[in-house]
Design a protein around this motif. Structure first.
Motif, PDB file in Angstrom:
ATOM      1  N   TRP A   1      28.970 -20.698 -44.273  1.00 23.52           N
ATOM      2  CA  TRP A   1      28.526 -22.082 -44.467  1.00 23.52           C
ATOM      3  C   TRP A   1      28.634 -22.955 -43.226  1.00 23.52           C
ATOM      4  N   LEU A   2      29.796 -22.944 -42.552  1.00 24.16           N
ATOM      5  CA  LEU A   2      30.063 -23.934 -41.517  1.00 24.16           C
ATOM      6  C   LEU A   2      29.149 -23.815 -40.305  1.00 24.16           C
ATOM      7  N   LYS A   3      28.577 -22.639 -40.056  1.00 26.71           N
ATOM      8  CA  LYS A   3      27.664 -22.513 -38.923  1.00 26.71           C
ATOM      9  C   LYS A   3      26.368 -23.270 -39.140  1.00 26.71           C
ATOM     10  N   HIS A   4      26.168 -23.776 -40.362  1.00 22.94           N
ATOM     11  CA  HIS A   4      24.978 -24.562 -40.670  1.00 22.94           C
ATOM     12  C   HIS A   4      25.259 -26.066 -40.666  1.00 22.94           C
ATOM     13  N   VAL A   5      26.466 -26.474 -40.258  1.00 23.04           N
ATOM     14  CA  VAL A   5      26.845 -27.892 -40.251  1.00 23.04           C
ATOM     15  C   VAL A   5      26.944 -28.374 -38.808  1.00 23.04           C
ATOM     16  N   LEU A   6      26.105 -29.348 -38.457  1.00 27.95           N
ATOM     17  CA  LEU A   6      26.089 -29.864 -37.084  1.00 27.95           C
ATOM     18  C   LEU A   6      27.468 -30.348 -36.641  1.00 27.95           C
ATOM     19  N   VAL A   7      27.818 -30.076 -35.408  1.00 26.73           N
ATOM     20  CA  VAL A   7      29.068 -30.454 -34.755  1.00 26.73           C
ATOM     21  C   VAL A   7      30.245 -29.635 -35.281  1.00 26.73           C
ATOM     22  N   VAL A   8      30.316 -29.458 -36.607  1.00 27.66           N
ATOM     23  CA  VAL A   8      31.398 -28.660 -37.175  1.00 27.66           C
ATOM     24  C   VAL A   8      31.343 -27.227 -36.646  1.00 27.66           C
ATOM     25  N   ASP A   9      30.132 -26.712 -36.446  1.00 29.87           N
ATOM     26  CA  ASP A   9      30.015 -25.347 -35.934  1.00 29.87           C
ATOM     27  C   ASP A   9      30.648 -25.221 -34.547  1.00 29.87           C
ATOM     28  N   LEU A  10      30.443 -26.211 -33.686  1.00 36.05           N
ATOM     29  CA  LEU A  10      31.078 -26.207 -32.363  1.00 36.05           C
ATOM     30  C   LEU A  10      32.598 -26.292 -32.485  1.00 36.05           C
ATOM     31  N   THR A  11      33.060 -27.119 -33.430  1.00 40.63           N
ATOM     32  CA  THR A  11      34.491 -27.310 -33.619  1.00 40.63           C
ATOM     33  C   THR A  11      35.164 -26.027 -34.082  1.00 40.63           C
ATOM     34  N   VAL A  12      34.522 -25.291 -34.981  1.00 40.53           N
ATOM     35  CA  VAL A  12      35.114 -24.061 -35.499  1.00 40.53           C
ATOM     36  C   VAL A  12      35.249 -23.014 -34.402  1.00 40.53           C
ATOM     37  N   VAL A  13      34.206 -22.827 -33.595  1.00 41.62           N
ATOM     38  CA  VAL A  13      34.267 -21.846 -32.511  1.00 41.62           C
ATOM     39  C   VAL A  13      35.345 -22.244 -31.501  1.00 41.62           C
ATOM     40  N   THR A  14      35.417 -23.534 -31.190  1.00 43.12           N
ATOM     41  CA  THR A  14      36.442 -24.020 -30.261  1.00 43.12           C
ATOM     42  C   THR A  14      37.839 -23.795 -30.827  1.00 43.12           C
ATOM     43  N   THR A  15      38.012 -24.067 -32.108  1.00 46.02           N
ATOM     44  CA  THR A  15      39.318 -23.885 -32.741  1.00 46.02           C
ATOM     45  C   THR A  15      39.745 -22.430 -32.724  1.00 46.02           C
ATOM     46  N   GLY A  16      38.788 -21.513 -32.834  1.00 42.99           N
ATOM     47  CA  GLY A  16      39.120 -20.100 -32.739  1.00 42.99           C
ATOM     48  C   GLY A  16      39.751 -19.759 -31.403  1.00 42.99           C
ATOM     49  N   PHE A  17      39.203 -20.294 -30.308  1.00 35.62           N
ATOM     50  CA  PHE A  17      39.794 -20.080 -28.988  1.00 35.62           C
ATOM     51  C   PHE A  17      41.174 -20.730 -28.901  1.00 35.62           C
ATOM     52  N   LEU A  18      41.306 -21.935 -29.460  1.00 36.47           N
ATOM     53  CA  LEU A  18      42.585 -22.634 -29.412  1.00 36.47           C
ATOM     54  C   LEU A  18      43.654 -21.872 -30.188  1.00 36.47           C
ATOM     55  N   MET A  19      43.273 -21.292 -31.322  1.00 36.84           N
ATOM     56  CA  MET A  19      44.231 -20.492 -32.095  1.00 36.84           C
ATOM     57  C   MET A  19      44.719 -19.291 -31.298  1.00 36.84           C
ATOM     58  N   ARG A  20      43.808 -18.672 -30.546  1.00 37.13           N
ATOM     59  CA  ARG A  20      44.225 -17.562 -29.685  1.00 37.13           C
ATOM     60  C   ARG A  20      45.268 -18.024 -28.673  1.00 37.13           C
ATOM     61  N   ALA A  21      45.036 -19.191 -28.089  1.00 30.57           N
ATOM     62  CA  ALA A  21      45.955 -19.710 -27.077  1.00 30.57           C
ATOM     63  C   ALA A  21      47.291 -20.125 -27.676  1.00 30.57           C
ATOM     64  N   MET A  22      47.308 -20.512 -28.951  1.00 26.76           N
ATOM     65  CA  MET A  22      48.523 -20.995 -29.604  1.00 26.76           C
ATOM     66  C   MET A  22      49.395 -19.873 -30.143  1.00 26.76           C
ATOM     67  N   ILE A  23      48.789 -18.790 -30.613  1.00 23.48           N
ATOM     68  CA  ILE A  23      49.509 -17.853 -31.466  1.00 23.48           C
ATOM     69  C   ILE A  23      50.651 -17.132 -30.750  1.00 23.48           C
ATOM     70  N   GLY A  24      50.512 -16.908 -29.441  1.00 27.02           N
ATOM     71  CA  GLY A  24      51.607 -16.270 -28.713  1.00 27.02           C
ATOM     72  C   GLY A  24      52.862 -17.129 -28.738  1.00 27.02           C
ATOM     73  N   GLY A  25      52.694 -18.435 -28.532  1.00 18.81           N
ATOM     74  CA  GLY A  25      53.833 -19.345 -28.591  1.00 18.81           C
ATOM     75  C   GLY A  25      54.403 -19.449 -29.985  1.00 18.81           C
ATOM     76  N   VAL A  26      53.524 -19.456 -31.004  1.00 21.68           N
ATOM     77  CA  VAL A  26      53.979 -19.528 -32.397  1.00 21.68           C
ATOM     78  C   VAL A  26      54.798 -18.295 -32.754  1.00 21.68           C
ATOM     79  N   ALA A  27      54.329 -17.107 -32.341  1.00 25.88           N
ATOM     80  CA  ALA A  27      55.033 -15.862 -32.664  1.00 25.88           C
ATOM     81  C   ALA A  27      56.398 -15.787 -32.006  1.00 25.88           C
ATOM     82  N   LEU A  28      56.534 -16.397 -30.822  1.00 22.51           N
ATOM     83  CA  LEU A  28      57.800 -16.347 -30.087  1.00 22.51           C
ATOM     84  C   LEU A  28      58.668 -17.576 -30.315  1.00 22.51           C
TER      85      LEU A  28
END
Length: 318
Positions: A153-180
């Motif tokens: 669904w979200l890939k069909h919502v303007l601006v939200v689609d950009l936010t979701v892809v960006t958040t995926g990268f941010l989650m990658r950057a966060m998870i190492g710190g969260v795990a440790l």
């Protein structure tokens, strides 16, 4: 020969409908592996970002934990790819290049792709609970849920689609710190988030420029964004990322703890140069996948290595 027999010989034999694939012993496993997008796994190196920013990469336990987190995030992302390709199999068969994907080509049956994706998603969460912590498991589960919602669904919502892809990268950057259990700096989150938005929007802008006037955009919503709007987004994101990084660099004020040079302030130059160099490709409309841009431009790669060295010295306070 009878008339009926002659008619049978003259009638051309049409192949059965649907994708044709010759099965082999390794066909299905290789198809599943290809569907998991091994080329995309390089993005998951971002799991070391938070520990690196905090200077927590030197112990053996940290390295082993980050290796586990890398594997878990890769498995979570692979689960999304498998389910996405199973869902889009019919549409992919009509696409000139996506028709070669294993699920669309019939190498991997749709039910098998669904099942493999679901099993990976469940096992990833269970492994994170057992070997990391509950917050890491929650972050991985949230990533999978968000990406599946994006596919549906979200890939069909303007601006939200950009936010979701960006958040995926941010989650990658966060998870190492969260795990440790490493506290995440506000400057780290702002710089990483807007840096990711810069690269994501630059890629979309490049796709829009290349498709402009041709019609038939291959990405959902791409034909609904204007190139002017996407240019505004990547320029805004670049400015915020640079500002946040400079605020982090200037926070200490100067040389601290007996450092030889103000490494933080010096790293600003390399960071800004990297943004400016990347913006050249964005402006030309040739900023494709971020890993391709970085690896295929020697100057940008050298600037990146210089920045890594200066940043490491800043974190280590040498």
């Amino acid at each position: 020969m009878s008339e009926q027999g002659a008619a049978l010989l003259e009638t051309p034999q049409l192949p059965p409908p649907g994708p044709q694939f010759r099965p082999s012993a390794l066909g299905l496993p290789l198809g599943l592996l290809k569907t998991a997008r091994p080329r995309q796994w390089i993005k998951n190196i971002l799991v070391v970002a938070a520990p690196a920013a905090a200077g927590e990469l030197m112990t053996r336990g940290t390295v082993l934990q980050l290796a586990l987190v890398f594997v878990l995030f890769t498995a979570a992302a692979s689960a999304v790819y498998l389910i996405n390709d199973a869902r889009d199999a019919d549409a992919d068969r009509a696409h000139p290049t996506k028709c070669r994907r294993p699920v669309a080509a019939g190498q991997v049956p749709v039910p098998v792709a669904y099942a493999a994706g679901a099993v990976l998603a469940v096992l990833t969460t269970a492994a994170a609970v057992a070997w990391c912590n509950e917050l890491t498991a929650a972050l991985l589960s949230g990533y999978v849920a968000m990406q599946l919602a994006y596919c549906v669904w979200l890939k069909h919502v303007l601006v939200v689609d950009l936010t979701v892809v960006t958040t995926g990268f941010l989650m990658r950057a966060m998870i190492g710190g969260v795990a440790l259990g490493i506290p995440l700096s506000r400057w780290f989150l702002i710089t990483a988030g807007f840096g990711a938005l810069f690269m994501v929007s630059a890629k979309r802008y490049s796709e829009a420029v290349q498709m402009e006037g041709k019609g038939g955009a291959t990405r959902a919503l791409l034909d609904q964004y204007t190139t002017g709007y996407l240019r505004f987004v990547w320029q805004l994101a670049a400015g915020v990322a640079v500002l946040a990084y400079c605020l982090w660099a200037m926070e200490s004020g100067g040389v601290s703890n007996g450092s030889l040079l103000p490494w933080r302030q010096l790293s600003m130059a390399a960071f800004i140069l990297a943004i400016l160099r990347y913006a050249v490709f964005a402006d030309r409309g040739t900023a494709g996948a971020p890993e391709d841009v970085v690896l295929h431009d020697r100057a940008l790669a050298v600037i990146g290595l210089v920045w890594i060295a200066l940043y490491a010295l800043a974190v280590a306070d040498l």
